[in-house]
Design a protein around this motif. Structure first.
Motif, PDB file in Angstrom:
ATOM      1  N   MET A  67      -1.839  -0.537  19.561  1.00  0.00           N
ATOM      2  CA  MET A  67      -2.589  -1.778  19.466  1.00  0.00           C
ATOM      3  C   MET A  67      -2.743  -2.448  21.009  1.00  0.00           C
ATOM      4  O   MET A  67      -3.665  -2.902  21.074  1.00  0.00           O
ATOM      5  N   LEU A  68      -1.853  -2.307  21.969  1.00  0.00           N
ATOM      6  CA  LEU A  68      -1.919  -2.653  23.309  1.00  0.00           C
ATOM      7  C   LEU A  68      -3.083  -1.816  23.826  1.00  0.00           C
ATOM      8  O   LEU A  68      -3.961  -2.392  24.712  1.00  0.00           O
ATOM      9  N   THR A  69      -3.284  -0.461  23.423  1.00  0.00           N
ATOM     10  CA  THR A  69      -4.443   0.265  24.008  1.00  0.00           C
ATOM     11  C   THR A  69      -5.681  -0.272  23.637  1.00  0.00           C
ATOM     12  O   THR A  69      -6.750  -0.681  24.512  1.00  0.00           O
ATOM     13  N   GLU A  70      -6.024  -0.910  22.314  1.00  0.00           N
ATOM     14  CA  GLU A  70      -7.157  -1.439  21.818  1.00  0.00           C
ATOM     15  C   GLU A  70      -7.262  -2.947  22.532  1.00  0.00           C
ATOM     16  O   GLU A  70      -8.638  -3.079  22.823  1.00  0.00           O
ATOM     17  N   ILE A  71      -6.205  -3.711  22.675  1.00  0.00           N
ATOM     18  CA  ILE A  71      -6.533  -4.884  23.475  1.00  0.00           C
ATOM     19  C   ILE A  71      -6.839  -4.403  24.931  1.00  0.00           C
ATOM     20  O   ILE A  71      -7.934  -5.502  25.661  1.00  0.00           O
ATOM     21  N   ALA A  72      -6.405  -3.651  25.607  1.00  0.00           N
ATOM     22  CA  ALA A  72      -6.672  -3.133  27.031  1.00  0.00           C
ATOM     23  C   ALA A  72      -8.277  -2.830  27.173  1.00  0.00           C
ATOM     24  O   ALA A  72      -9.039  -3.183  28.044  1.00  0.00           O
ATOM     25  N   ILE A  73      -8.569  -2.141  26.081  1.00  0.00           N
ATOM     26  CA  ILE A  73      -9.925  -1.543  26.141  1.00  0.00           C
ATOM     27  C   ILE A  73     -10.966  -2.707  25.730  1.00  0.00           C
ATOM     28  O   ILE A  73     -12.073  -3.029  26.490  1.00  0.00           O
ATOM     29  N   LEU A  74     -10.611  -3.596  24.991  1.00  0.00           N
ATOM     30  CA  LEU A  74     -11.277  -4.978  24.698  1.00  0.00           C
ATOM     31  C   LEU A  74     -11.628  -5.759  25.850  1.00  0.00           C
ATOM     32  O   LEU A  74     -12.833  -5.913  26.113  1.00  0.00           O
ATOM     33  N   ILE A  75     -10.414  -5.895  26.483  1.00  0.00           N
ATOM     34  CA  ILE A  75     -10.583  -6.702  27.775  1.00  0.00           C
ATOM     35  C   ILE A  75     -11.626  -5.988  28.787  1.00  0.00           C
ATOM     36  O   ILE A  75     -12.374  -6.654  29.630  1.00  0.00           O
ATOM     37  N   LEU A  76     -11.226  -4.634  28.956  1.00  0.00           N
ATOM     38  CA  LEU A  76     -12.164  -3.731  29.839  1.00  0.00           C
ATOM     39  C   LEU A  76     -13.629  -4.025  29.708  1.00  0.00           C
ATOM     40  O   LEU A  76     -14.466  -4.256  30.683  1.00  0.00           O
ATOM     41  N   VAL A  77     -13.976  -3.869  28.200  1.00  0.00           N
ATOM     42  CA  VAL A  77     -15.341  -4.091  27.869  1.00  0.00           C
ATOM     43  C   VAL A  77     -15.831  -5.441  28.369  1.00  0.00           C
ATOM     44  O   VAL A  77     -16.904  -5.572  28.568  1.00  0.00           O
ATOM     45  N   TYR A  78     -15.018  -6.132  27.778  1.00  0.00           N
ATOM     46  CA  TYR A  78     -15.379  -7.689  28.117  1.00  0.00           C
ATOM     47  C   TYR A  78     -15.586  -7.998  29.652  1.00  0.00           C
ATOM     48  O   TYR A  78     -16.871  -8.455  29.843  1.00  0.00           O
ATOM     49  N   ILE A  79     -14.823  -7.630  30.372  1.00  0.00           N
ATOM     50  CA  ILE A  79     -15.196  -7.999  31.821  1.00  0.00           C
ATOM     51  C   ILE A  79     -16.263  -7.175  32.433  1.00  0.00           C
ATOM     52  O   ILE A  79     -16.777  -7.817  33.348  1.00  0.00           O
ATOM     53  N   SER A  80     -16.427  -5.882  31.861  1.00  0.00           N
ATOM     54  CA  SER A  80     -17.528  -5.122  32.388  1.00  0.00           C
ATOM     55  C   SER A  80     -18.802  -5.584  32.082  1.00  0.00           C
ATOM     56  O   SER A  80     -19.734  -5.854  32.997  1.00  0.00           O
ATOM     57  N   LEU A  81     -18.794  -6.207  30.971  1.00  0.00           N
ATOM     58  CA  LEU A  81     -20.176  -7.179  30.520  1.00  0.00           C
ATOM     59  C   LEU A  81     -20.302  -8.402  31.300  1.00  0.00           C
ATOM     60  O   LEU A  81     -21.441  -8.672  31.988  1.00  0.00           O
ATOM     61  N   ILE A  82     -19.270  -9.019  31.689  1.00  0.00           N
ATOM     62  CA  ILE A  82     -19.535 -10.205  32.538  1.00  0.00           C
ATOM     63  C   ILE A  82     -19.755  -9.794  33.817  1.00  0.00           C
ATOM     64  O   ILE A  82     -20.628 -10.503  34.632  1.00  0.00           O
ATOM     65  N   PHE A  83     -19.354  -8.718  34.382  1.00  0.00           N
ATOM     66  CA  PHE A  83     -19.740  -8.184  35.450  1.00  0.00           C
ATOM     67  C   PHE A  83     -21.339  -7.700  35.708  1.00  0.00           C
ATOM     68  O   PHE A  83     -22.025  -8.343  36.634  1.00  0.00           O
ATOM     69  N   VAL A  84     -21.609  -7.209  34.525  1.00  0.00           N
ATOM     70  CA  VAL A  84     -23.204  -7.046  34.635  1.00  0.00           C
ATOM     71  C   VAL A  84     -23.949  -8.317  34.689  1.00  0.00           C
ATOM     72  O   VAL A  84     -24.971  -8.413  35.375  1.00  0.00           O
ATOM     73  N   LEU A  85     -23.453  -9.339  33.809  1.00  0.00           N
ATOM     74  CA  LEU A  85     -24.107 -10.624  33.833  1.00  0.00           C
ATOM     75  C   LEU A  85     -24.195 -11.270  35.379  1.00  0.00           C
ATOM     76  O   LEU A  85     -25.107 -11.807  35.732  1.00  0.00           O
TER      77      LEU A  85
END
Length: 252
Positions: free
Chosen positions: A1-19
């Motif tokens: 579950m911790l891995t899933e949350i880490a991936i979720l945050i990684l995808v989230y901040i990567s999308l914000i980086f693109v924005l």
């Protein structure tokens, strides 16, 4: 579950980086900071839907905090362009885009994962009835939310008056310490973390408010903002007589 949350945050901040690169404004990360915790709260609840009062209290508190913070930062920054701290990075860094991703976005994603730990720890492991630490957590959270919200409101109203342009806010909560909003934000996460103390090994999540407090007081909060005013006579006088972080405690 911790891995899933880490991936979720990684995808989230990567999308914000693109924005941010499209907008040429890395300070949009500040707007989306609070919303990231809301995302973690909702995801954790979906993954652990069993009814539990502690989980719902903590999730609701984090959502209230995150919405208020993101709305405040959005309204404060609207039409002002990139924040001066991020603009300095843009003007001085080599390999700016690459460094931005790792030193601004990915780094904040790592901090988000650590600071959110009381939130998903409660969602995963809360089975104990509410107790004293939960009540204490609500009191501490409420105090911090009051400081953060009122201090931001007072500063916003102060800056709206034309005669105050260029002046330093020294009244209201700002008379108690130079950064009551940062003090309030630190207290918010101390309050959230107290909800884990009735749970097995919950004390480990105290790393969350410790990291938040250290960041605000010694790294990205107080030092970076105060550097902007360093050397001004009115600021130095205010600094001499007013505590930095904890109200009326000069050495903090």
């Amino acid at each position: 579950m911790l891995t899933e949350i880490a991936i979720l945050i990684l995808v989230y901040i990567s999308l914000i980086f693109v924005l941010a690169q499209i907008a040429r404004d890395n300070s949009v990360m500040d707007i989306f900071w609070g919303l990231g915790f809301i995302l973690v709260a909702i995801y954790s609840l979906i993954q652990n839907p069993e009814p539990d009062l502690r989980k719902w209290i903590v999730s609701i508190l984090v959502i209230i905090w995150g919405v208020r913070l993101s709305v405040h930062v959005f309204l404060r920054s609207r039409g002002r362009g990139e924040d001066f701290r991020y603009r300095q990075f843009r003007e001085t860094w080599k390999f700016f885009i690459l460094r931005s991703y790792f030193q601004i976005f990915l780094l904040q994603g790592i901090f988000m994962f650590i600071i959110a730990s009381p939130l998903y720890y409660v969602d995963f492991y809360s089975k104990e009835p509410l107790g004293f630490c939960d009540t204490l957590g609500l009191v501490v959270f409420g105090t911090g939310f009051f400081f953060e919200t009122v201090a931001d409101y007072q500063l916003s109203e102060f800056k709206k008056k034309p005669g105050n342009q260029g002046k330093i806010m020294t009244t209201g909560l700002w008379e108690l310490c130079r950064h009551p909003n940062y003090f309030g934000e630190a207290l918010v996460w101390w309050g959230i973390s107290f909800y884990t103390l009735n749970l097995p090994m919950g004390w480990m999540t105290l790393i969350s408010p410790i990291i938040m407090t250290l960041l605000l007081r010694f790294v990205s909060g107080v030092p970076m903002l105060e550097k902007k005013y360093s050397g001004r006579p009115d600021w130095e006088e205010y600094k001499r007589k007013t505590a930095a972080f904890v109200p009326n405690v000069k050495f903090l």
